[in-house]
Scaffold this motif. Structure first.
Motif, PDB file in Angstrom:
ATOM      1  N   ASN A  65      -8.062  31.100  23.194  1.00 23.91           N
ATOM      2  CA  ASN A  65      -7.411  31.858  24.258  1.00 23.91           C
ATOM      3  C   ASN A  65      -8.032  33.252  24.292  1.00 23.91           C
ATOM      4  OD1 ASN A  65      -5.519  33.609  25.645  1.00 23.91           O
ATOM      5  ND2 ASN A  65      -3.992  31.982  25.480  1.00 23.91           N
ATOM      6  N   ASP A  66      -9.023  33.412  25.159  1.00 25.15           N
ATOM      7  CA  ASP A  66      -9.773  34.667  25.192  1.00 25.15           C
ATOM      8  C   ASP A  66      -8.895  35.866  25.505  1.00 25.15           C
ATOM      9  OD1 ASP A  66     -12.064  33.258  24.644  1.00 25.15           O
ATOM     10  OD2 ASP A  66     -12.758  33.162  26.717  1.00 25.15           O
ATOM     11  N   LYS A  67      -7.969  35.692  26.450  1.00 22.66           N
ATOM     12  CA  LYS A  67      -7.110  36.801  26.844  1.00 22.66           C
ATOM     13  C   LYS A  67      -6.289  37.304  25.671  1.00 22.66           C
ATOM     14  CE  LYS A  67      -3.032  37.892  29.643  1.00 22.66           C
ATOM     15  NZ  LYS A  67      -2.035  37.375  30.602  1.00 22.66           N
ATOM     16  N   ASP A  68      -5.589  36.412  24.996  1.00 26.30           N
ATOM     17  CA  ASP A  68      -4.731  36.833  23.888  1.00 26.30           C
ATOM     18  C   ASP A  68      -5.541  37.318  22.692  1.00 26.30           C
ATOM     19  OD1 ASP A  68      -2.582  36.224  25.429  1.00 26.30           O
ATOM     20  OD2 ASP A  68      -1.662  34.814  24.034  1.00 26.30           O
ATOM     21  N   ARG A  69      -6.710  36.723  22.474  1.00 24.19           N
ATOM     22  CA  ARG A  69      -7.530  37.186  21.353  1.00 24.19           C
ATOM     23  C   ARG A  69      -7.993  38.628  21.583  1.00 24.19           C
ATOM     24  NH1 ARG A  69     -11.001  33.634  21.589  1.00 24.19           N
ATOM     25  NH2 ARG A  69     -12.858  34.754  22.292  1.00 24.19           N
ATOM     26  N   GLN A  70      -8.304  38.940  22.840  1.00 23.06           N
ATOM     27  CA  GLN A  70      -8.706  40.307  23.167  1.00 23.06           C
ATOM     28  C   GLN A  70      -7.540  41.277  22.966  1.00 23.06           C
ATOM     29  OE1 GLN A  70     -10.363  40.778  27.069  1.00 23.06           O
ATOM     30  NE2 GLN A  70     -10.742  42.969  26.825  1.00 23.06           N
ATOM     31  N   ILE A  71      -6.343  40.862  23.373  1.00 18.57           N
ATOM     32  CA  ILE A  71      -5.169  41.718  23.172  1.00 18.57           C
ATOM     33  C   ILE A  71      -4.928  41.938  21.686  1.00 18.57           C
ATOM     34  CG2 ILE A  71      -2.670  41.911  23.489  1.00 18.57           C
ATOM     35  CD1 ILE A  71      -2.990  40.181  26.012  1.00 18.57           C
ATOM     36  N   LEU A  72      -4.931  40.857  20.915  1.00 20.87           N
ATOM     37  CA  LEU A  72      -4.679  40.952  19.478  1.00 20.87           C
ATOM     38  C   LEU A  72      -5.751  41.762  18.760  1.00 20.87           C
ATOM     39  CD1 LEU A  72      -3.656  37.222  18.986  1.00 20.87           C
ATOM     40  CD2 LEU A  72      -2.135  39.185  18.643  1.00 20.87           C
ATOM     41  N   SER A  73      -6.935  41.861  19.361  1.00 19.80           N
ATOM     42  CA  SER A  73      -8.031  42.624  18.768  1.00 19.80           C
ATOM     43  C   SER A  73      -7.929  44.116  19.053  1.00 19.80           C
ATOM     44  CB  SER A  73      -9.375  42.108  19.302  1.00 19.80           C
ATOM     45  OG  SER A  73      -9.583  40.756  18.962  1.00 19.80           O
ATOM     46  N   THR A  74      -6.939  44.511  19.871  1.00 26.93           N
ATOM     47  CA  THR A  74      -6.805  45.905  20.293  1.00 26.93           C
ATOM     48  C   THR A  74      -5.779  46.647  19.440  1.00 26.93           C
ATOM     49  OG1 THR A  74      -7.280  45.249  22.578  1.00 26.93           O
ATOM     50  CG2 THR A  74      -6.254  47.415  22.238  1.00 26.93           C
ATOM     51  N   PRO A  75      -6.147  47.771  18.843  1.00 29.31           N
ATOM     52  CA  PRO A  75      -5.154  48.571  18.120  1.00 29.31           C
ATOM     53  C   PRO A  75      -4.074  49.066  19.078  1.00 29.31           C
ATOM     54  CG  PRO A  75      -7.385  49.236  17.538  1.00 29.31           C
ATOM     55  CD  PRO A  75      -7.508  48.328  18.735  1.00 29.31           C
ATOM     56  N   ASP A  76      -2.850  49.110  18.617  1.00 29.48           N
ATOM     57  CA  ASP A  76      -1.757  49.593  19.467  1.00 29.48           C
ATOM     58  C   ASP A  76      -2.061  50.978  20.030  1.00 29.48           C
ATOM     59  OD1 ASP A  76      -0.286  47.313  19.126  1.00 29.48           O
ATOM     60  OD2 ASP A  76       1.274  48.215  17.873  1.00 29.48           O
ATOM     61  N   SER A  77      -2.736  51.790  19.236  1.00 28.05           N
ATOM     62  CA  SER A  77      -3.018  53.168  19.653  1.00 28.05           C
ATOM     63  C   SER A  77      -3.952  53.230  20.859  1.00 28.05           C
ATOM     64  CB  SER A  77      -3.644  53.946  18.492  1.00 28.05           C
ATOM     65  OG  SER A  77      -4.851  53.334  18.063  1.00 28.05           O
ATOM     66  N   GLU A  78      -4.670  52.138  21.127  1.00 23.36           N
ATOM     67  CA  GLU A  78      -5.600  52.102  22.253  1.00 23.36           C
ATOM     68  C   GLU A  78      -5.017  51.366  23.460  1.00 23.36           C
ATOM     69  OE1 GLU A  78      -9.372  50.555  21.018  1.00 23.36           O
ATOM     70  OE2 GLU A  78      -9.521  51.933  19.308  1.00 23.36           O
ATOM     71  N   TYR A  79      -3.822  50.845  23.295  1.00 22.65           N
ATOM     72  CA  TYR A  79      -3.210  50.097  24.394  1.00 22.65           C
ATOM     73  C   TYR A  79      -2.549  51.062  25.380  1.00 22.65           C
ATOM     74  CZ  TYR A  79      -0.306  46.907  27.059  1.00 22.65           C
ATOM     75  OH  TYR A  79       0.286  46.220  28.088  1.00 22.65           O
ATOM     76  N   ARG A  80      -2.747  50.817  26.683  1.00 20.85           N
ATOM     77  CA  ARG A  80      -2.123  51.643  27.723  1.00 20.85           C
ATOM     78  C   ARG A  80      -1.100  50.801  28.472  1.00 20.85           C
ATOM     79  NH1 ARG A  80      -2.370  52.496  33.050  1.00 20.85           N
ATOM     80  NH2 ARG A  80      -4.029  50.943  33.308  1.00 20.85           N
ATOM     81  N   ARG A  81       0.136  51.274  28.487  1.00 14.90           N
ATOM     82  CA  ARG A  81       1.200  50.533  29.159  1.00 14.90           C
ATOM     83  C   ARG A  81       0.990  50.528  30.675  1.00 14.90           C
ATOM     84  NH1 ARG A  81       5.887  49.222  26.469  1.00 14.90           N
ATOM     85  NH2 ARG A  81       5.892  49.743  24.247  1.00 14.90           N
ATOM     86  N   GLN A  82       1.375  49.418  31.303  1.00 18.64           N
ATOM     87  CA  GLN A  82       1.234  49.295  32.744  1.00 18.64           C
ATOM     88  C   GLN A  82       2.354  50.069  33.444  1.00 18.64           C
ATOM     89  OE1 GLN A  82       1.248  45.011  32.335  1.00 18.64           O
ATOM     90  NE2 GLN A  82      -0.832  44.846  33.136  1.00 18.64           N
ATOM     91  N   SER A  83       1.988  50.811  34.487  1.00 21.50           N
ATOM     92  CA  SER A  83       2.937  51.671  35.202  1.00 21.50           C
ATOM     93  C   SER A  83       3.783  50.851  36.173  1.00 21.50           C
ATOM     94  CB  SER A  83       2.183  52.756  35.973  1.00 21.50           C
ATOM     95  OG  SER A  83       1.453  52.167  37.049  1.00 21.50           O
ATOM     96  N   TRP A  84       4.828  51.474  36.705  1.00 17.95           N
ATOM     97  CA  TRP A  84       5.680  50.818  37.697  1.00 17.95           C
ATOM     98  C   TRP A  84       4.862  50.424  38.921  1.00 17.95           C
ATOM     99  CZ3 TRP A  84       9.606  47.977  38.432  1.00 17.95           C
ATOM    100  CH2 TRP A  84      10.332  47.940  39.631  1.00 17.95           C
ATOM    101  N   GLN A  85       3.938  51.309  39.335  1.00 20.29           N
ATOM    102  CA  GLN A  85       3.095  50.995  40.476  1.00 20.29           C
ATOM    103  C   GLN A  85       2.214  49.777  40.180  1.00 20.29           C
ATOM    104  OE1 GLN A  85       3.538  54.126  39.241  1.00 20.29           O
ATOM    105  NE2 GLN A  85       4.879  54.780  40.939  1.00 20.29           N
ATOM    106  N   GLU A  86       1.686  49.710  38.974  1.00 20.66           N
ATOM    107  CA  GLU A  86       0.847  48.568  38.603  1.00 20.66           C
ATOM    108  C   GLU A  86       1.668  47.284  38.530  1.00 20.66           C
ATOM    109  OE1 GLU A  86      -2.685  50.366  35.800  1.00 20.66           O
ATOM    110  OE2 GLU A  86      -0.627  50.516  35.042  1.00 20.66           O
ATOM    111  N   VAL A  87       2.866  47.385  37.990  1.00 18.12           N
ATOM    112  CA  VAL A  87       3.759  46.224  37.909  1.00 18.12           C
ATOM    113  C   VAL A  87       4.044  45.684  39.303  1.00 18.12           C
ATOM    114  CG1 VAL A  87       6.142  45.540  37.413  1.00 18.12           C
ATOM    115  CG2 VAL A  87       4.821  46.807  35.701  1.00 18.12           C
ATOM    116  N   GLN A  88       4.371  46.578  40.236  1.00 19.41           N
ATOM    117  CA  GLN A  88       4.661  46.161  41.608  1.00 19.41           C
ATOM    118  C   GLN A  88       3.445  45.486  42.242  1.00 19.41           C
ATOM    119  OE1 GLN A  88       6.037  50.209  42.736  1.00 19.41           O
ATOM    120  NE2 GLN A  88       7.834  49.186  43.581  1.00 19.41           N
TER     121      GLN A  88
END
Length: 238
Positions: free
Chosen positions: A37-60
């Protein structure tokens, strides 16, 4: 060959966001799926400190474009989610059995009336493992004993979208229950494609509220608390 390492480190993806003292040579069983699962492996490979939360505008925009596959979880939350699901399957047989018994406390899914007519036929709870979105966004799930029928899957409707009648029923319910209190601009809903559903046998759809009144949320969920706030850290989940 599958790349098992993080983007800027020689550490295998299953050891990212884990204290060095808890690193393992082999990948834990609950994360082995990520090799395919390339998508999840990429997520799991990312340090939390480098993760950017999706904004309300992006969610919409994600929901408007029907690109639900673009929703992501915070890397360490994804790890905890997969670990917890494995333990649920060991204890209950399926995640669905756990949801029915422990979260919904339903003995059956036999509806007493039509969609949203009877309060006993639906339950509003927190999404137990919310996406990595703006922390002001509250993510709820409406579980329903009444089916929301979808159109047949065709080349022009590859995801099996809801029938117009079902979509109107949900729209009306969301407007009356949430938009009337939170404001229409602060409410959005979606229903997962069949291919994205983690629980197939219980009808449900998702509602997201931007910065709602917490007393309203507590009242409508009857004081519910998402599992993500109850269980331990990765490696400590029981």
């Amino acid at each position: 060959m599958v790349d098992t390492h993080g983007p800027s480190t020689n550490t295998p993806f299953w050891n990212i966001n884990v204290p060095p003292s808890q690193h393992t040579t082999d990948c834990p069983s609950y994360l082995r799926y990520a090799f395919k699962n390339d998508k999840d492996r990429q997520i799991l490979s990312t340090p939390d400190s480098e993760y950017r939360r999706q904004s309300w505008q992006e969610v919409q925009q994600i929901i408007h474009d029907n690109r639900l596959d673009l929703f992501l979880r915070v890397p360490s939350d994804l790890r905890r989610y997969r670990e917890y699901c494995e333990k649920l399957v060991e204890q209950y047989g399926t995640v669905m059995s756990f949801v029915m018994k422990e979260r919904l406390r339903w003995g059956d899914v036999v509806a007493k009336g039509k969609a949203f007519e009877c309060p006993d036929d639906y339950t509003i709870l927190y999404n137990d493992w919310p996406y990595g979105i703006d922390s002001r966004i509250v993510h709820l799930v409406i579980w329903n004993k009444v089916d929301h029928p979808s159109e047949p899957i065709t080349s022009t409707n590859p995801n099996g979208d809801l029938t117009p009648e079902a979509r109107k029923q949900i729209n009306d319910f969301v407007d009356e229950t949430f938009a009337s209190v939170c404001g229409k601009e602060n409410v959005i809903w979606f229903k997962n494609w069949s291919s994205l559903k983690s629980i197939h046998a219980i009808e449900h759809f998702h509602v997201m509220l931007f910065d709602p009144d917490r007393e309203f949320v507590e009242r409508i969920t009857h004081g519910d608390v998402p599992l993500a706030e109850k269980v331990g850290k990765a490696g400590e989940i029981k």
